[in-house]
Design an enzyme around this catalytic site. Structure first.
Site, PDB file in Angstrom:
ATOM      1  N   CYS A  90       5.725  10.817  -5.206  1.00 38.44           N
ATOM      2  CA  CYS A  90       5.454   9.427  -4.818  1.00 38.44           C
ATOM      3  C   CYS A  90       6.325   9.017  -3.640  1.00 38.44           C
ATOM      4  O   CYS A  90       7.506   9.339  -3.571  1.00 38.44           O
ATOM      5  CB  CYS A  90       5.702   8.487  -5.994  1.00 38.44           C
ATOM      6  SG  CYS A  90       5.343   6.760  -5.571  1.00 38.44           S
ATOM      7  N   ASP A 113       1.084   9.754  -5.548  1.00 39.93           N
ATOM      8  CA  ASP A 113       0.905   8.307  -5.419  1.00 39.93           C
ATOM      9  C   ASP A 113       1.577   7.961  -4.092  1.00 39.93           C
ATOM     10  O   ASP A 113       2.791   7.797  -4.030  1.00 39.93           O
ATOM     11  CB  ASP A 113       1.618   7.622  -6.596  1.00 39.93           C
ATOM     12  CG  ASP A 113       1.493   6.111  -6.552  1.00 39.93           C
ATOM     13  OD1 ASP A 113       0.674   5.596  -5.770  1.00 39.93           O
ATOM     14  OD2 ASP A 113       2.230   5.437  -7.304  1.00 39.93           O
ATOM     15  N   SER A 156       3.566   0.390  -6.928  1.00 40.60           N
ATOM     16  CA  SER A 156       3.553   1.294  -8.076  1.00 40.60           C
ATOM     17  C   SER A 156       4.443   0.660  -9.136  1.00 40.60           C
ATOM     18  O   SER A 156       5.626   0.396  -8.875  1.00 40.60           O
ATOM     19  CB  SER A 156       4.123   2.653  -7.664  1.00 40.60           C
ATOM     20  OG  SER A 156       3.431   3.122  -6.527  1.00 40.60           O
ATOM     21  N   TRP A 184       1.537   6.285   0.109  1.00 42.79           N
ATOM     22  CA  TRP A 184       1.050   5.262   1.023  1.00 42.79           C
ATOM     23  C   TRP A 184       1.602   5.535   2.416  1.00 42.79           C
ATOM     24  O   TRP A 184       2.621   6.203   2.566  1.00 42.79           O
ATOM     25  CB  TRP A 184       1.426   3.858   0.550  1.00 42.79           C
ATOM     26  CG  TRP A 184       2.891   3.618   0.321  1.00 42.79           C
ATOM     27  CD1 TRP A 184       3.795   3.155   1.229  1.00 42.79           C
ATOM     28  CD2 TRP A 184       3.623   3.820  -0.907  1.00 42.79           C
ATOM     29  NE1 TRP A 184       5.039   3.047   0.643  1.00 42.79           N
ATOM     30  CE2 TRP A 184       4.968   3.446  -0.658  1.00 42.79           C
ATOM     31  CE3 TRP A 184       3.286   4.272  -2.184  1.00 42.79           C
ATOM     32  CZ2 TRP A 184       5.958   3.511  -1.636  1.00 42.79           C
ATOM     33  CZ3 TRP A 184       4.282   4.338  -3.150  1.00 42.79           C
ATOM     34  CH2 TRP A 184       5.592   3.959  -2.878  1.00 42.79           C
TER      35      TRP A 184
HETATM   36  C1  LIG Z   1      -0.718   2.561  -3.744  1.00 39.65           C
HETATM   37  C2  LIG Z   1       0.494   1.950  -3.084  1.00 39.65           C
HETATM   38  C3  LIG Z   1       1.679   1.836  -3.779  1.00 39.65           C
HETATM   39  C4  LIG Z   1       2.800   1.274  -3.164  1.00 39.65           C
HETATM   40  N1  LIG Z   1       3.951   1.161  -3.870  1.00 39.65           N
HETATM   41  C5  LIG Z   1       5.039   0.605  -3.284  1.00 39.65           C
HETATM   42  C6  LIG Z   1       6.266   0.446  -4.023  1.00 39.65           C
HETATM   43  O1  LIG Z   1       6.357   0.763  -5.202  1.00 39.65           O
HETATM   44  N2  LIG Z   1       7.317  -0.106  -3.374  1.00 39.65           N
HETATM   45  C7  LIG Z   1       7.251  -0.505  -2.053  1.00 39.65           C
HETATM   46  O2  LIG Z   1       8.255  -1.009  -1.528  1.00 39.65           O
HETATM   47  N3  LIG Z   1       6.100  -0.378  -1.350  1.00 39.65           N
HETATM   48  C8  LIG Z   1       4.998   0.144  -1.933  1.00 39.65           C
HETATM   49  N4  LIG Z   1       3.825   0.233  -1.224  1.00 39.65           N
HETATM   50  C9  LIG Z   1       3.752  -0.373   0.120  1.00 39.65           C
HETATM   51  C10 LIG Z   1       3.379  -1.863  -0.043  1.00 39.65           C
HETATM   52  O3  LIG Z   1       2.046  -1.985  -0.509  1.00 39.65           O
HETATM   53  C11 LIG Z   1       3.461  -2.651   1.273  1.00 39.65           C
HETATM   54  O4  LIG Z   1       2.735  -1.969   2.254  1.00 39.65           O
HETATM   55  C12 LIG Z   1       4.883  -2.862   1.748  1.00 39.65           C
HETATM   56  O5  LIG Z   1       5.640  -3.535   0.759  1.00 39.65           O
HETATM   57  C13 LIG Z   1       4.906  -3.714   3.025  1.00 39.65           C
HETATM   58  O6  LIG Z   1       4.200  -4.900   2.794  1.00 39.65           O
HETATM   59  P1  LIG Z   1       4.529  -6.235   3.582  1.00 39.65           P
HETATM   60  O7  LIG Z   1       3.393  -7.166   3.359  1.00 39.65           O
HETATM   61  O8  LIG Z   1       5.889  -6.725   3.273  1.00 39.65           O
HETATM   62  O9  LIG Z   1       4.553  -5.755   5.099  1.00 39.65           O
HETATM   63  P2  LIG Z   1       3.379  -5.915   6.170  1.00 39.65           P
HETATM   64  O10 LIG Z   1       3.332  -7.274   6.685  1.00 39.65           O
HETATM   65  O11 LIG Z   1       2.151  -5.359   5.573  1.00 39.65           O
HETATM   66  O12 LIG Z   1       3.923  -4.939   7.295  1.00 39.65           O
HETATM   67  C14 LIG Z   1       4.045  -3.567   7.001  1.00 39.65           C
HETATM   68  C15 LIG Z   1       4.168  -2.766   8.280  1.00 39.65           C
HETATM   69  O13 LIG Z   1       2.995  -2.956   9.068  1.00 39.65           O
HETATM   70  C16 LIG Z   1       3.330  -2.957  10.437  1.00 39.65           C
HETATM   71  N5  LIG Z   1       3.024  -4.292  11.004  1.00 39.65           N
HETATM   72  C17 LIG Z   1       2.569  -5.335  10.329  1.00 39.65           C
HETATM   73  N6  LIG Z   1       2.402  -6.388  11.166  1.00 39.65           N
HETATM   74  C18 LIG Z   1       2.768  -5.982  12.383  1.00 39.65           C
HETATM   75  C19 LIG Z   1       2.836  -6.608  13.661  1.00 39.65           C
HETATM   76  N7  LIG Z   1       2.507  -7.875  13.863  1.00 39.65           N
HETATM   77  N8  LIG Z   1       3.249  -5.876  14.675  1.00 39.65           N
HETATM   78  C20 LIG Z   1       3.588  -4.606  14.508  1.00 39.65           C
HETATM   79  N9  LIG Z   1       3.561  -3.957  13.333  1.00 39.65           N
HETATM   80  C21 LIG Z   1       3.154  -4.635  12.282  1.00 39.65           C
HETATM   81  C22 LIG Z   1       4.816  -2.683  10.502  1.00 39.65           C
HETATM   82  O14 LIG Z   1       4.995  -1.297  10.613  1.00 39.65           O
HETATM   83  C23 LIG Z   1       5.316  -3.159   9.173  1.00 39.65           C
HETATM   84  O15 LIG Z   1       6.509  -2.531   8.785  1.00 39.65           O
HETATM   85  C24 LIG Z   1       2.717   0.817  -1.823  1.00 39.65           C
HETATM   86  C25 LIG Z   1       1.513   0.930  -1.125  1.00 39.65           C
HETATM   87  C26 LIG Z   1       0.410   1.481  -1.750  1.00 39.65           C
HETATM   88  C27 LIG Z   1      -0.881   1.584  -0.985  1.00 39.65           C
END
Ligand SMILES: Cc1cc2nc3c(=O)[nH]c(=O)nc-3n(C[C@H](O)[C@H](O)[C@H](O)COP(=O)(O)OP(=O)(O)OC[C@H]3O[C@@H](n4cnc5c(N)ncnc54)[C@H](O)[C@@H]3O)c2cc1C
Ligand SMILES: Cc1cc2nc3c(=O)[nH]c(=O)nc-3n(C[C@H](O)[C@H](O)[C@H](O)COP(=O)(O)O)c2cc1C
Length: 627
Positions: free
Chosen positions: A579, A623, A412, A625
């Site tokens: 949010c 908003d 966001s 997630w």
């Molecule tokens: C519309 C929208 C708006 C968003 N806005 C924000 C925002 O403003 N700020 C913010 O910080 N985030 C926001 N998010 C969340 C963001 O998109 C990400 O999901 C978040 O930052 C995590 O991404 P990542 O790739 O670092 O983690 P990922 O690699 O995607 O992992 C996320 C989670 O998935 C699980 N996971 C992944 N891989 C494994 C595995 N191998 N084993 C077990 N569990 C696993 C775990 O629970 C982990 O914590 C938003 C999401 C949406 C959909």
């Protein structure tokens, strides 16, 4: 699973005198020969429409159509954008549709959704037979509402249901839900068309069937796939992405917080991208280079070799040719928790009997909880599993087949287009879990963002949302956010503050914010206090869940405590914004409902209707997630 060098790869490689290492996963020589002279299916025509935002429904539609062709159906996957309800005489249609926003259709489903909702005439689909599978997530309030809508609306408009609605839950194992539904769909289709039941071999746990070849040089790879290469069919290449330059990347939490939250500013000056306060930015991150290198080593791949991968229809999961490094870094999800079908494929590739047995157990229905504990709670990616099971002998080709495609992460936007027209701000908490056995699990995108120096380029795109401020700045707003749920609220208060400084009258604006403590993770606290001092915010309500021992206040508790003010503002026309995580949004809604019951003497259903009315008037926006 058998591994053979397909005739085409060897023949061509030999003819042009280069070393080509190629594998065709899951295909025998016999099958390969058969597939080289495909005959057109002679069975009934069935269109598989997909309503997809991030590619899952599209992927499912393509694999379903492929399977249908094997069963002699004249089946094809079609973008739902191309659905023409007025022109469906005698057709069978399968809808695979995802739900987004607050129970909204995906962008490519909007036209058909609207048509079914308000334009279609009674009986418009009476010549059509249909089946619907919804893709959703139980963490969201409007679980699979779009799938449910298509199913009921097709029937209302006269369509004949082929099989009961199937619902997939992305919070659990959506692929398994889909597979279970397919077990009902195939016999139902056969029965519907009066066909004998087909028995087709199981696809063996792989996601899509690919032919993968590697070459020592780009020139050699291009000889195989042509000078222009093969365009990628990956969803991430079908977005209008731009390169945004990092101009700021700073820590927002205190050193004592024990966690990290980044404020990242991305410059969009001069690139073809813009945004409006409340929009999202989608970021395509690179996988961790160490993970890429270790995984390549484990499957015996050379990162600098060139790879060409295509499925039976000639579609490529990444632009071909590209280096193995590029494919693994950008296009495949290397870090996700393994699903049953992937573990089943690893079991097949295990040389050691005991390891194979253990993996088979984890891949079985009975071993579901064990797999959850091992892979999800244990935060294990494919490399971790292959380290735990050293006899698993996987080649690059199998790895490419097994891994899901990388998906962008949405954020966001935490800036306002009024105050920062050429800069997109992201506020992202870094996902980092230290496991008891010493492993450190890092989220893909936030680890990437965390390490980005100023000056680096990020591939991203902005996405419009309906999370928008009222057009009249004097309309009061109530903003409720926990953690990084503050992000769009920051964009909003900056926006309002600019309008105020230009002379606009302000409404009675309230911000309800929750975090752990006032010292460690109160995001943008000085800026927020200055908004109160300047009169942009009339009320600042905070919930610090770990400040006072024995007390755990969260935003939903504050909403309950301040319900009288909030309801007064809502009765006066305020817009409400929530949010953060889905669970928090549900709790906030419950608190509002309780407040309405207590303060206005409403019954549960009346309170529900009050909030529903706000929602339909565009005055209650979320908003959210899932975690
Ligand atoms: C519309 C929208 C708006 C968003 N806005 C924000 C925002 O403003 N700020 C913010 O910080 N985030 C926001 N998010 C969340 C963001 O998109 C990400 O999901 C978040 O930052 C995590 O991404 P990542 O790739 O670092 O983690 P990922 O690699 O995607 O992992 C996320 C989670 O998935 C699980 N996971 C992944 N891989 C494994 C595995 N191998 N084993 C077990 N569990 C696993 C775990 O629970 C982990 O914590 C938003 C999401 C949406 C959909
Ligand atoms: C921002 C966002 C909003 C979502 N909203 C809902 C929702 O309201 N209801 C629901 O059941 N699922 C919701 N989902 C889950 C998606 O529908 C689910 O992940 C689906 O598998 C996505 O399919 P796709 O990859 O084809 O777009 C949402 C997912 C995201 C990322």
């Amino acid at each position: 699973m058998g591994f053979v060098v397909p005739a085409v790869g060897v023949g061509l490689a030999a003819a042009i005198g280069i070393a080509a290492y190629s594998y065709s996963v899951g295909a025998s020589k016999e099958k390969a020969k058969k597939s080289s002279t495909p005959s057109k299916p002679t069975g009934p025509k069935v269109d598989v429409y997909f309503g997809s935002q991030t590619g899952t429904a599209e992927e499912f539609a393509k694999s379903l159509a492929k399977e249908g062709i094997k069963r002699n159906f004249d089946m094809r996957a079609v973008d739902l954008e191309r659905f023409e309800g007025d022109d469906m005489p005698g057709q069978a249609a399968i809808f695979l549709v995802a739900t987004y926003g607050e129970g909204d259709p995906t962008d490519n489903a909007k036209a058909s959704y609207e048509w079914m909702k308000s334009e279609a005439k009674q009986g418009a689909l009476e010549d059509m037979s249909f089946a619907v599978f919804g893709l959703g997530n139980t963490q969201y309030e409007h679980y699979n509402s779009v799938g449910k809508f298509y199913d009921s609306q097709c029937e209302t408009l006269g369509g004949k249901r082929i099989v009961e609605l199937g619902l997939g839950d992305d919070d659990q194992d959506i692929q398994e839900d889909f597979n279970n539904w397919l077990e009902l769909l195939w016999p139902a289709l056969d029965a519907h068309f009066g066909l004998e039941s087909h028995d087709v071999a199981d696809s063996g746990g792989v996601e899509y069937r690919l032919q993968v070849e590697t070459y020592p040089t780009e020139k050699a790879a291009r000889k195989l796939c042509g000078a222009g290469g093969v365009a990628s069919s990956s969803a991430i290449d079908h977005q209008a992405t731009v390169g945004m330059t990092v101009t700021c990347n700073r820590e927002l939490y205190s050193p004592e917080a024990g966690r990290s939250c980044r404020h990242v500013e991305l410059d969009i000056a001069g690139v073809d991208s813009d945004y409006i306060t409340g929009d999202h930015v989608a970021i395509l991150s690179d996988n961790n280079p160490e993970l890429v290198a270790s995984l390549a080593r484990r499957v015996g791949a050379d990162l600098d070799e060139w790879v060409v991968a295509r499925d039976e229809a000639g579609a490529a999961p990444f632009p071909c040719p590209c280096t193995v490094r590029h494919a693994l870094t950008r296009y495949l999800d290397l870090n996700g928790a393994l699903k049953r079908r992937q573990v089943a494929a690893l079991a097949e590739a295990a040389g050691d009997g005991a390891e194979r047995e253990r993996l088979e157990r984890l891949a079985s229905k009975e071993g579901k909880d064990e797999l959850h504990e091992y892979a999800v709670d244990g935060r294990r990616n494919i490399l971790d599993v292959m380290r735990d099971f050293p006899s698993v002998d996987l080649k690059l080709s199998q790895l490419v087949e097994l891994l899901p495609r990388a998906q962008p992460r949405y954020y966001s936007i935490s800036s306002s287009n009024l105050t920062h027209p050429s800069s997109v701000h992201v506020t992202a908490v870094v996902v980092r879990d230290e496991m008891p056995d010493g492993r450190v699990f890092g989220g893909v995108c936030t680890t990437y963002l965390n390490g980005l120096p100023v000056g680096s380029r990020v591939t991203a795109f902005c996405r419009r949302t309906t999370f928008k401020l009222p057009s009249d700045p004097s309309t009061p707003v109530v903003m409720i956010g926990a953690g990084t749920g503050l992000a769009p609220m920051r964009g909003m208060y900056l926006h309002l503050d600019r309008l105020r400084s230009e002379g606009a009258g302000m409404g009675e604006n309230m911000l309800v914010f929750g975090c752990r403590t006032s010292k460690d993770d109160f995001l943008y606290s000085d800026e927020i206090r200055s908004m109160v001092d300047k009169g942009t915010l009339s009320h600042l309500v905070t919930a610090f869940s770990r400040e006072v021992p024995g007390q755990r206040p969260y935003v939903q508790h504050r909403v309950r405590e301040r319900a009288a003010d909030i309801i007064r503002l809502l009765d006066g026309g305020a817009h409400l914004y929530v949010c953060g995580l889905t669970a928090m949004a549900k709790d906030v809604k419950r608190s509002l409902s309780q407040g309405l019951e207590e303060l206005k003497g409403m019954k549960g259903a009346e309170a529900e209707a009050y909030l529903e009315r706000l929602h339909s008037e565009g005055r209650y926006m979320q908003d959210v997630w899932s975690s």
